[in-house]
Design an enzyme around this catalytic site. Structure first.
Site, PDB file in Angstrom:
ATOM      1  N   GLY A  26       0.826  -1.202   0.000  1.00  0.00           N
ATOM      2  CA  GLY A  26       0.000   0.000   0.000  1.00  0.00           C
ATOM      3  C   GLY A  26       0.855   1.243   0.000  1.00  0.00           C
ATOM      4  O   GLY A  26       1.750   1.399   0.835  1.00  0.00           O
ATOM      5  N   ASP A  46     -13.605   8.473  11.842  1.00  0.00           N
ATOM      6  CA  ASP A  46     -13.356   7.360  10.929  1.00  0.00           C
ATOM      7  C   ASP A  46     -14.552   6.431  10.758  1.00  0.00           C
ATOM      8  O   ASP A  46     -14.553   5.594   9.854  1.00  0.00           O
ATOM      9  CB  ASP A  46     -12.163   6.529  11.418  1.00  0.00           C
ATOM     10  CG  ASP A  46     -10.862   7.308  11.415  1.00  0.00           C
ATOM     11  OD1 ASP A  46     -10.869   8.480  10.985  1.00  0.00           O
ATOM     12  OD2 ASP A  46      -9.833   6.752  11.853  1.00  0.00           O
ATOM     13  N   HIS A 103      10.735  37.322   1.419  1.00  0.00           N
ATOM     14  CA  HIS A 103      11.885  36.749   0.713  1.00  0.00           C
ATOM     15  C   HIS A 103      13.094  36.745   1.646  1.00  0.00           C
ATOM     16  O   HIS A 103      13.340  37.717   2.357  1.00  0.00           O
ATOM     17  CB  HIS A 103      12.222  37.601  -0.520  1.00  0.00           C
ATOM     18  CG  HIS A 103      13.456  37.141  -1.243  1.00  0.00           C
ATOM     19  ND1 HIS A 103      13.464  36.062  -2.092  1.00  0.00           N
ATOM     20  CD2 HIS A 103      14.731  37.628  -1.214  1.00  0.00           C
ATOM     21  CE1 HIS A 103      14.692  35.890  -2.567  1.00  0.00           C
ATOM     22  NE2 HIS A 103      15.472  36.835  -2.046  1.00  0.00           N
TER      23      HIS A 103
END
Length: 465
Positions: free
Chosen positions: A178, A311, A444
């Site tokens: 998986g 769930d 930045h």
């Protein structure tokens, strides 16, 4: 004693729901059969991140020469890595216990089961039973590692995520079955500390098959560079114990060829099964749909006063989803007027290296939905901060609706992108357009500049490409 609310399960859905209920003046109890915090704090989100941090530090040390630093013979101490992870989990569980006391929530230890008459039967560790009465009950019992019928988890050689976090000895080789978030994270961790890893994924897209194809492809390239073997469009046919190890037979879905892989451990990471057995659903007649508890937009079941979140209901099995559902559910119970959860704006994060984060539609989904799109992509190889940090792999990809400038989705792969995705979640929630992102001045040098640059790239205004 009667409560306004009893929550069964103390995971990120259950304990968050309980705290919000207490804040709203509801007399609340929570029933937990194991440790406060559920799978997330004890066996999932938190301890895995501790393991991954150890892997990151080890990788940095192994590449110290790249930064002008000499380090001799670094070693990964598996026992100490596992020990640190468990210590972090224990600390977080104790933190939830503190929150329960702070919010005056009664914690009842034991196995909770629904009974008629709005009661919860709690079976204690000594076998004794206690009935708790409540005006409202929330089922938040979570999920567990999904086992395939032909490859049962024995906890020793074929393991789930719990065992992967507490192995007594580091395996020399491992097959991960998986390639979703759980499989990819463990594959990265074990590979980083020296285990030979093979990933087997059923879908042709390969790693993280639910993510944008460009992201899956990029992560696949990087994992292969790290020495991880990836078998996509394949399935584990059988597992046979041989000596102290295993022989894993993998079948290609493309040509039906069989490949045999010898390994020490097979990790089953094929998804999550909901914990809905033996909790009293059937006697109450609580409806299920596709193996999950059926609820409305405020998590009410077909039985008045009984709710379900996390769930055990439809939706992504993610901690932050369960928490959001719990808050909405409780606010509705308390008589407030919450908005239903927008499931199309849920961020997904995978904490391997490089990290992966996304929200909204993939490029393919946007096209399938009939949108004419503007697509902007900015590689971290063009980012000064990424280059200075030695983390120039990956990119930011942003998708806009060409007609109205709607931000349809964003897909990121790179260092710290799980911290950056929230910008897009908020932007989408505020219905921000492409030009509004471009004109929002980003600091930045930062990794987050790539968000602005990717948006600019979609409108042919990018500066640093």
């Amino acid at each position: 004693m009667k409560y306004d609310l009893v929550v069964i399960g103390s995971g990120p859905g259950g304990y968050v729901a309980a705290i919000r209920a207490s804040q709203l003046g509801l007399k609340t109890a929570i029933v937990e059969k194991e440790n406060l915090g559920g799978v997330c704090l004890n066996w999932g989100c938190i301890p895995t991140k501790a393991l991954l941090k150890s892997a990151q530090v080890f990788e940095y040390i192994n590449h110290a020469e790249d930064y002008g630093i000499s380090v001799k013979s670094p070693k990964a101490d598996f026992d100490k890595i596992i020990g640190r992870s468990r210590s972090v989990a224990d600390g977080m569980s104790k933190g939830v216990n503190f929150l329960m006391k702070k919010n005056k929530i009664t914690v009842i230890e034991g196995y909770g089961k629904l009974k008629r008459g709005k009661k919860v039967e709690v079976t204690k560790t000594d076998g004794s039973k206690e009935d708790i009465e409540a005006t409202n009950i929330i089922i938040a019992t979570g999920g567990r590692a999904k086992a395939l019928p032909h490859i049962p988890i024995d906890g020793e050689k074929v393991i789930g995520y719990r065992e992967a976090m507490t192995l007594k000895k580091q395996p020399k080789s491992m097959v991960v079955m998986g390639a979703g978030a759980i499989g990819v994270e463990f594959a990265h961790f074990y590979n980083a500390i020296g285990t030979e890893v093979t990933i087997v994924e059923f879908f042709e897209q390969g790693l993280l098959p639910r993510e944008d194809k460009d992201v899956s492809k990029e992560l696949g390239k990087i994992f292969k560079k790290k020495g991880i073997n990836i078998l996509a469009n394949s399935a584990v046919e059988s597992v046979e114990k041989k000596g102290k190890g295993l022989i894993v037979k993998v079948k290609s879905r493309k040509d039906d060829s069989i490949q045999e892989i010898a390994c020490d451990i097979l990790l089953s990471a094929t998804g999550v099964s909901p914990n809905i057995e033996e909790i009293g659903l059937e006697p109450l007649g609580i409806e299920l749909e596709k193996g999950l508890i059926k609820v409305n937009e405020f998590y009410q079941t077909n039985v008045p006063g009984v709710y379900a979140i996390g769930d055990v209901v439809a939706g992504a099995a993610l901690a932050h989803v369960a928490s959001a559902e719990g808050i909405i559910c409780v606010e509705k119970i308390a008589g407030q007027n919450p908005h239903p959860l927008n499931y199309s704006n849920i961020p997904s994060c995978t904490y391997c290296s490089p990290e992966v984060a996304s929200v909204g539609m993939t490029e393919a989904q946007a096209k399938e939905a009939g949108y004419e799109i503007k697509l902007g992509k900015f590689p971290f190889s063009a980012s000064g901060k990424a280059k200075a940090g030695g983390v120039s792999e990956g990119f930011v990809k942003i998708i806009f609706d060409a007609k109205y400038g709607e931000l349809l989705g964003a897909h990121l792969i790179g260092a710290n992108v799980t911290e950056m995705i929230a910008e897009v979640v908020v932007a989408r929630n505020l219905e921000t357009t492409g030009h509004e992102m471009i004109k929002s001045v980003h600091p930045h040098p930062t990794m987050s500049e790539a968000m602005m640059e990717a948006a600019a790239a979609a409108y042919d205004e990018v500066i640093h490409l």
